[in-house]
Design a protein around this motif. Structure first.
Motif, PDB file in Angstrom:
ATOM      1  N   GLU A   1     -41.173  21.742   3.556  1.00  0.00           N
ATOM      2  CA  GLU A   1     -40.424  22.558   4.517  1.00  0.00           C
ATOM      3  C   GLU A   1     -41.236  22.661   5.805  1.00  0.00           C
ATOM      4  O   GLU A   1     -42.346  23.196   5.807  1.00  0.00           O
ATOM      5  CB  GLU A   1     -40.157  23.941   3.935  1.00  0.00           C
ATOM      6  CG  GLU A   1     -39.237  24.795   4.799  1.00  0.00           C
ATOM      7  CD  GLU A   1     -38.858  26.094   4.103  1.00  0.00           C
ATOM      8  OE1 GLU A   1     -38.424  27.026   4.802  1.00  0.00           O
ATOM      9  OE2 GLU A   1     -38.992  26.171   2.866  1.00  0.00           O
ATOM     10  N   ILE A   2     -40.688  22.152   6.898  1.00  0.00           N
ATOM     11  CA  ILE A   2     -41.430  22.013   8.154  1.00  0.00           C
ATOM     12  C   ILE A   2     -41.252  23.230   9.043  1.00  0.00           C
ATOM     13  O   ILE A   2     -40.121  23.711   9.244  1.00  0.00           O
ATOM     14  CB  ILE A   2     -40.977  20.756   8.924  1.00  0.00           C
ATOM     15  CG1 ILE A   2     -41.089  19.515   8.041  1.00  0.00           C
ATOM     16  CG2 ILE A   2     -41.798  20.587  10.204  1.00  0.00           C
ATOM     17  CD1 ILE A   2     -42.490  19.217   7.580  1.00  0.00           C
ATOM     18  N   VAL A   3     -42.360  23.733   9.567  1.00  0.00           N
ATOM     19  CA  VAL A   3     -42.354  24.784  10.593  1.00  0.00           C
ATOM     20  C   VAL A   3     -42.987  24.177  11.843  1.00  0.00           C
ATOM     21  O   VAL A   3     -44.185  23.899  11.862  1.00  0.00           O
ATOM     22  CB  VAL A   3     -43.136  26.030  10.146  1.00  0.00           C
ATOM     23  CG1 VAL A   3     -43.131  27.080  11.257  1.00  0.00           C
ATOM     24  CG2 VAL A   3     -42.553  26.602   8.863  1.00  0.00           C
ATOM     25  N   ASP A   4     -42.186  23.958  12.869  1.00  0.00           N
ATOM     26  CA  ASP A   4     -42.676  23.333  14.098  1.00  0.00           C
ATOM     27  C   ASP A   4     -43.096  24.375  15.128  1.00  0.00           C
ATOM     28  O   ASP A   4     -42.674  25.534  15.087  1.00  0.00           O
ATOM     29  CB  ASP A   4     -41.584  22.441  14.716  1.00  0.00           C
ATOM     30  CG  ASP A   4     -41.572  21.052  14.110  1.00  0.00           C
ATOM     31  OD1 ASP A   4     -42.663  20.516  13.840  1.00  0.00           O
ATOM     32  OD2 ASP A   4     -40.468  20.509  13.906  1.00  0.00           O
ATOM     33  N   GLY A   5     -43.930  23.933  16.071  1.00  0.00           N
ATOM     34  CA  GLY A   5     -44.272  24.762  17.224  1.00  0.00           C
ATOM     35  C   GLY A   5     -45.263  25.867  16.941  1.00  0.00           C
ATOM     36  O   GLY A   5     -45.353  26.826  17.711  1.00  0.00           O
ATOM     37  N   LEU A   6     -46.033  25.757  15.868  1.00  0.00           N
ATOM     38  CA  LEU A   6     -46.989  26.807  15.515  1.00  0.00           C
ATOM     39  C   LEU A   6     -48.406  26.252  15.629  1.00  0.00           C
ATOM     40  O   LEU A   6     -48.795  25.364  14.864  1.00  0.00           O
ATOM     41  CB  LEU A   6     -46.731  27.301  14.092  1.00  0.00           C
ATOM     42  CG  LEU A   6     -47.532  28.530  13.637  1.00  0.00           C
ATOM     43  CD1 LEU A   6     -47.274  29.715  14.560  1.00  0.00           C
ATOM     44  CD2 LEU A   6     -47.188  28.892  12.199  1.00  0.00           C
ATOM     45  N   PRO A   7     -49.196  26.754  16.573  1.00  0.00           N
ATOM     46  CA  PRO A   7     -50.572  26.284  16.688  1.00  0.00           C
ATOM     47  C   PRO A   7     -51.365  26.527  15.415  1.00  0.00           C
ATOM     48  O   PRO A   7     -51.111  27.483  14.673  1.00  0.00           O
ATOM     49  CB  PRO A   7     -51.126  27.109  17.858  1.00  0.00           C
ATOM     50  CG  PRO A   7     -49.930  27.515  18.641  1.00  0.00           C
ATOM     51  CD  PRO A   7     -48.840  27.713  17.624  1.00  0.00           C
ATOM     52  N   MET A   8     -52.354  25.667  15.176  1.00  0.00           N
ATOM     53  CA  MET A   8     -53.135  25.750  13.951  1.00  0.00           C
ATOM     54  C   MET A   8     -53.796  27.110  13.783  1.00  0.00           C
ATOM     55  O   MET A   8     -53.830  27.660  12.675  1.00  0.00           O
ATOM     56  CB  MET A   8     -54.187  24.645  13.916  1.00  0.00           C
ATOM     57  CG  MET A   8     -55.004  24.612  12.636  1.00  0.00           C
ATOM     58  SD  MET A   8     -56.213  23.267  12.589  1.00  0.00           S
ATOM     59  CE  MET A   8     -55.135  21.865  12.353  1.00  0.00           C
ATOM     60  N   ALA A   9     -54.338  27.660  14.860  1.00  0.00           N
ATOM     61  CA  ALA A   9     -55.020  28.949  14.756  1.00  0.00           C
ATOM     62  C   ALA A   9     -54.075  30.030  14.242  1.00  0.00           C
ATOM     63  O   ALA A   9     -54.440  30.837  13.367  1.00  0.00           O
ATOM     64  CB  ALA A   9     -55.604  29.360  16.106  1.00  0.00           C
ATOM     65  N   ASN A  10     -52.857  30.069  14.751  1.00  0.00           N
ATOM     66  CA  ASN A  10     -51.887  31.067  14.311  1.00  0.00           C
ATOM     67  C   ASN A  10     -51.458  30.834  12.865  1.00  0.00           C
ATOM     68  O   ASN A  10     -51.281  31.784  12.091  1.00  0.00           O
ATOM     69  CB  ASN A  10     -50.663  31.051  15.225  1.00  0.00           C
ATOM     70  CG  ASN A  10     -51.019  31.360  16.672  1.00  0.00           C
ATOM     71  OD1 ASN A  10     -51.423  30.464  17.401  1.00  0.00           O
ATOM     72  ND2 ASN A  10     -50.880  32.611  17.075  1.00  0.00           N
TER      73      ASN A  10
END
Length: 560
Positions: free
Chosen positions: A322-331
Motif C-alpha cells: 500500500e503506497i503512501v506518496d509525498g511523505l518525506p523520510m524524516a516524517n
C-alpha cells in the motif's frame, strides 16, 4: 553584449558573488579542487570570500573524493575544476557520489562565452568545435547541470543547487570565464508553500498501525538512502524498547550501534546466521532507504517478505504493497516511531546481541582478526572512521561501533583509493572537533597517496593506517591468487610521510606483530593534534570472514 542598466546597479551581485553566497547559505565552508587557466578568476573570488576556504588537492579526482567525504559529514561538498581535463578527472568521483546519494556540486571554470559560441579550437577541448562534450558526459552522473549565461545565471544557480540538495545527488555548474565578475539581476523568489503533510502522515498511520501493534518482533533495517537528514528520527526509532535494528554494509555507522537491540550487518544470505534469521523472520521489517545492489545484498540473496515490509523511501512509503506518496523520510520515520512507542507492550522475541570479535593472543604475528579486534578497542564515541572498499570495509563491518561514530566508505561504487581524500574532506567538515581514523589498503593508497601532503600542509591530525598485504587481496580471493595483475609495487611506506612534507617528529610506525600494533595504537591515542602514520603488515591471503564470503559470491556472479 549590452546589459540592461538595472543589471548594472551598484548593489547587483556578480555571478561569482551570487554563486558563492548560495554555497555558504547551503552550508558549504570549503571548496576543493585544482587551478587551471579557465577557473583562475573564479578562484580569486573563492580565496577572497570571508566564509569559504580553498583546499587545493593534488588532482581533480582527489578533489571530488574529498568533496564527497565532506558532504557525508557536512551536508554539501563542492569541487571546482577547469574545463575539459579537470572535468573528466573529477568524473569518477562524481559518479560515486551519484551512485551513493551524496550531494556534491561540481563547479567548472570554462572558456569565455564568445569562445564557446564560436567553437574555437582551444586547449582542453577536443578541437572539433563542439564545446559541450563534457557537459553531456557529466549529465550521465549528475542530477542537474547548467552552463551559465548572463541572463540565466541566478536562476540556474538556484535551480541546480536546489535539485542537488533535494535529490542528494551531484550537480554541475559551468561558469564561462567572462561571466565571473559580471553583475546580474536577481529576482527574489516567492517563498515556497509549506508541504501539506497531514494527509500522507494520516495515511501512513492508518496503514501501519495495525501491522505494528500486532507484531511480536520488529526490525529496523537501514540502508544508504537514509544517510541525510534523518539521524534524529532513526535514533528515536531504533531506541524504542523491544525494537531490533540492523544495517547494510552501505549504511554502517548511520544508526547508534550501542542500543540494546542492535543486531549487526545484514548482507542477505552472506549474513551471520543469527542476524539473517532475526531480520528475515521478523514479523515486521521497517526498511529505511533500502536500495539493493550486489555488494549490499550478498549477491542478491536478500529474502524479505513484501507482506511484512514497511519500505520507507525518501519521498514515499510502501506498507506491504500500500503506497503512501509525498511523505518525506524524516516524517515517515517519526510517525512509525510514535506508533511503536505508543503501542501496548507485547511479548517479543529475544533481541540478539551484536557480533563480537574473539579475543586474540597478546603476541605473535598479526592477522586480520587480531587487527580488527584491536580497532574495536581503539574506537571511541564520536570518531569518524574512513575505510576503503575491500579488507578495510569488510573488516570494519562486524564491529560494534561506539555511540556517535560515523563511517565514511564507498561501499557500492567501490572505487578503491577513495578513502584517503575522503578522510581529508570529512576532517575539514568536522572542523577539527572529531578524531578521524583512516584505514586503507596498500593497493588503494597507491592511487591517491598524494593527498597525504594536503593533510600536513593544513595541519590536520588523522590516524592513518595502511594495511600492507602485498597487493590486491580482494581480487586475489576472486581470481588469480598469484597472478601478476594482482601485484603492486613494493613501497617504503614509512618513508612517505617525510616525502610528503611531514614535520619533524611525526609519529610513524611499521608493525608486524600484535605487541607492535598495541604500542603503535597507544602512541596514536596520545598524539592528539598530530597526524600519525601506521603501516600494518599482513599476509596477502588473509581476509576478514565476511569478505571471504562476499568474494566467493562475486566469483560465482562473474563466472570467475
Amino acid at each position: 553584449m549590452t546589459t540592461e542598466p538595472s543589471a548594472r546597479a551598484t548593489n547587483a551581485p556578480t555571478v561569482a558573488e551570487y554563486l558563492l553566497s548560495r554555497l555558504v547559505a547551503a552550508g558549504a565552508r570549503h571548496v576543493f579542487g585544482v587551478p587551471g587557466d579557465f577557473n583562475l578568476r573564479l578562484l580569486d573570488a573563492v580565496v577572497d570570500h570571508p566564509d569559504l576556504d580553498w583546499v587545493g588537492t593534488a588532482n581533480e579526482l582527489n578533489g571530488a573524493y574529498a568533496a564527497d567525504g565532506y558532504a557525508r559529514v557536512g551536508g554539501l561538498g563542492v569541487v571546482l575544476t577547469t574545463y575539459g581535463v579537470g572535468e573528466l578527472s573529477a568524473l569518477n568521483g562524481l559518479a560515486g557520489s551519484f551512485a551513493e546519494a551524496v550531494p556534491v556540486l561540481h563547479i567548472v571554470g570554462s572558456p569565455a562565452t564568445a569562445v564557446r559560441q564560436a567553437g574555437a579550437p582551444v586547449h582542453h577541448s577536443l578541437l572539433d568545435g563542439d564545446m559541450d562534450h563534457f557537459v553531456r558526459a557529466l549529465d550521465e552522473v549528475t542530477c542537474a547541470s547548467a552552463v551559465l549565461t548572463e541572463e540565466t545565471a541566478a536562476r540556474e544557480i538556484d535551480r541546480v543547487l536546489s535539485v542537488v540538495l533535494e535529490r542528494k545527488r551531484p550537480g554541475s555548474i559551468s561558469v564561462p570565464a567572462d561571466l565571473v565578475d559580471t553583475p546580474i539581476q536577481v529576482t527574489a523568489s516567492a517563498p515556497s508553500a509549506d508541504a501539506h503533510l497531514a494527509a500522507p502522515v494520516s495515511a501512513l498511520a492508518e496503514s501501519a498501525t495495525a501491522m505494528l501493534e500486532s507484531a511480536r518482533s520488529v526490525v529496523v533495517l537501514v540502508d544508504h538512502l537514509a544517510r541525510h537528514g534523518v539521524t534524529a528520527e532513526l535514533d528515536a526509532l531504533v531506541g524504542v524498547e523491544n525494537v531490533a535494528s540492523a544495517v547494510t554494509v552501505a549504511a554502517k555507522g548511520l544508526i547508534d550501534e550501542s542500543v540494546p537491540g542492535f543486531l549487526g550487518v545484514y548482507v542477505g544470505g552472506l549474513s551471520d546466521e543469527a542476524v539473517r534469521s532475526a531480520v528475515e523472520d521478523a514479523d515486521v521489517v521497517i526498511g529505511a532507504g533500502l536500495w539493493w545492489a550486489d555488494l549490499s545484498s550478498g549477491g542478491f540473496t536478500v529474502k524479505l517478505d513484501p507482506a511484512r515490509l514497511i519500505d520507507v523511501q525518501p519521498a514515499r512509503v510502501d506498507v506491504a504493497g500500500e503506497i503512501v506518496d509525498g511523505l518525506p523520510m524524516a516524517n515517515a520515520l517519526a510517525t512509525l516511531g510514535e506508533i511503536l512507542a505508543d503501542r501496548a507492550p507485547l511479548p517479543v522475541r529475544e533481541v540478539l546481541p551484536a557480533p563480537f570479535v574473539e579475543e586474540p593472543p597478546l603476541c605473535g604475528a598479526l592477522t586480520q582478526s587480531v587487527f580488527w579486534e584491536r580497532i574495536q578497542r581503539f574506537l571511541r564515541p564520536g570518531d569518524i572512521v574512513v575505510v576503503d572498499q575491500g579488507t578495510s570495509s569488510y573488516g570494519l563491518a562486524p564491529l560494534r561501533l561506539p555511540s556517535g561514530v560515523d563511517v565514511i566508505a564507498q561501499s557500492l561504487w567501490a572505487s578503491i583509493g577513495y578513502a584517503l581524500p575522503a578522510a581529508l574532506g570529512a576532517q575539514l567538515a568536522a572542523g577539527g572537533k572529531r578524531r578521524v581514523l583512516l584505514v586503507t589498503g596498500d593497493g588503494a593508497a597507491q592511487m591517491t597517496i598524494q593527498e597525504l601532503g594536503t593533510f600536513f600542509r593544513r595541519g590536520l591530525d588523522p590516524v592513518v593506517i595502511v594495511l600492507n598485504n602485498d597487493g590486491y587481496t580482494v581480487e586475489r580471493k576472486i581470481r588469480g591468487p598469484n597472478a601478476v595483475y594482482n601485484d603492486v609495487a613494493h613501497w617504503n611506506w614509512t618513508a612517505l610521510p617525510a616525502a610528503f612534507g611531514a614535520p619533524d617528529g611525526t609519529s610513524v610506525h611499521r608493525v608486524e606483530t600484535t605487541s607492535e600494533l598495541d604500542k603503535a595504537l597507544a602512541a596514536c591515542d596520545g598524539a592528539a593534534g598530530d597526524l600519525t602514520f601506521v603501516e600494518v603488515v599482513l599476509d596477502r591471503f588473509d581476509v576478514p570472514a565476511l569478505l571471504c564470503r562476499a568474494t566467493e559470491a562475486l566469483a560465482r556472479q562473474n563466472g570467475a
